[in-house]
Design a protein around this motif. Structure first.
Motif, short mmCIF file in Angstrom:
data_model
loop_
_atom_site.label_atom_id
_atom_site.label_comp_id
_atom_site.label_asym_id
_atom_site.label_seq_id
_atom_site.Cartn_x
_atom_site.Cartn_y
_atom_site.Cartn_z
N ASN A 1 0.82 -1.22 0.00
CA ASN A 1 0.00 0.00 0.00
C ASN A 1 0.85 1.26 0.00
N GLN A 2 2.11 1.15 0.36
CA GLN A 2 2.99 2.30 0.43
C GLN A 2 3.73 2.55 -0.89
N LEU A 3 3.67 1.59 -1.80
CA LEU A 3 4.39 1.68 -3.07
C LEU A 3 3.47 2.19 -4.16
N SER A 4 4.05 2.61 -5.28
CA SER A 4 3.27 3.14 -6.39
C SER A 4 2.19 2.14 -6.81
N TRP B 1 -0.67 -3.50 -11.37
CA TRP B 1 -1.74 -3.47 -12.37
C TRP B 1 -2.36 -4.84 -12.61
N ASP B 2 -1.61 -5.90 -12.37
CA ASP B 2 -2.08 -7.24 -12.71
C ASP B 2 -2.39 -8.11 -11.50
N ARG C 1 11.38 -8.06 -6.98
CA ARG C 1 11.66 -8.06 -8.42
C ARG C 1 10.81 -7.03 -9.15
N ARG C 2 9.55 -6.97 -8.82
CA ARG C 2 8.66 -6.02 -9.50
C ARG C 2 9.12 -4.59 -9.26
#
Length: 109
Positions: free
Chosen positions: A19-22, A27-28, A45-46
């Motif tokens: 929730n803290q990341l972009s 998206w998937d 990795r993402r």
């Protein structure tokens, strides 16, 4: 406040990391289903491949260099840019990365 590496610390321990990341990183997938420990390699990795600088710093601070290193070395695919950057960061040959050994589809010939 600044993190361990001299950059701003963005970690908020009361919120899940995803929730803290972009939000566009997920998206998937449904970010609410990501578990920080169980899905650590996926998250690392993402973010290292597609995250903003702040995302990268936050994940680095959250998981630490050893866990980031482990996730990236074992990744089946990485872009050449990501692999070469982290090979330099960790002072490792590119051949130490699984993605390099498999020449994943993200590599251009």
């Amino acid at each position: 406040p600044f993190g361990r590496h001299g950059h701003p610390s963005f970690v908020h321990p009361t919120q899940p990391l995803s929730n803290q990341l972009s939000p566009e990183l997920w998206w998937d997938v449904d970010a609410r289903t990501l578990e920080e420990d169980a899905h650590a390699h996926f998250i690392i990795r993402r973010v290292m491949e597609r995250g903003r600088r702040e995302d990268v710093y936050q994940v680095w601070d959250h998981y630490g260099a050893d866990r980031v290193n482990s996730a990236l070395i074992s990744a089946p695919t990485l872009s050449a840019r990501t692999l070469n950057f982290f090979a330099h960061q960790f002072k490792l040959p590119a051949s130490a990365f699984r993605a390099h050994q498999h020449k994943s589809v993200t590599w251009s010939s």
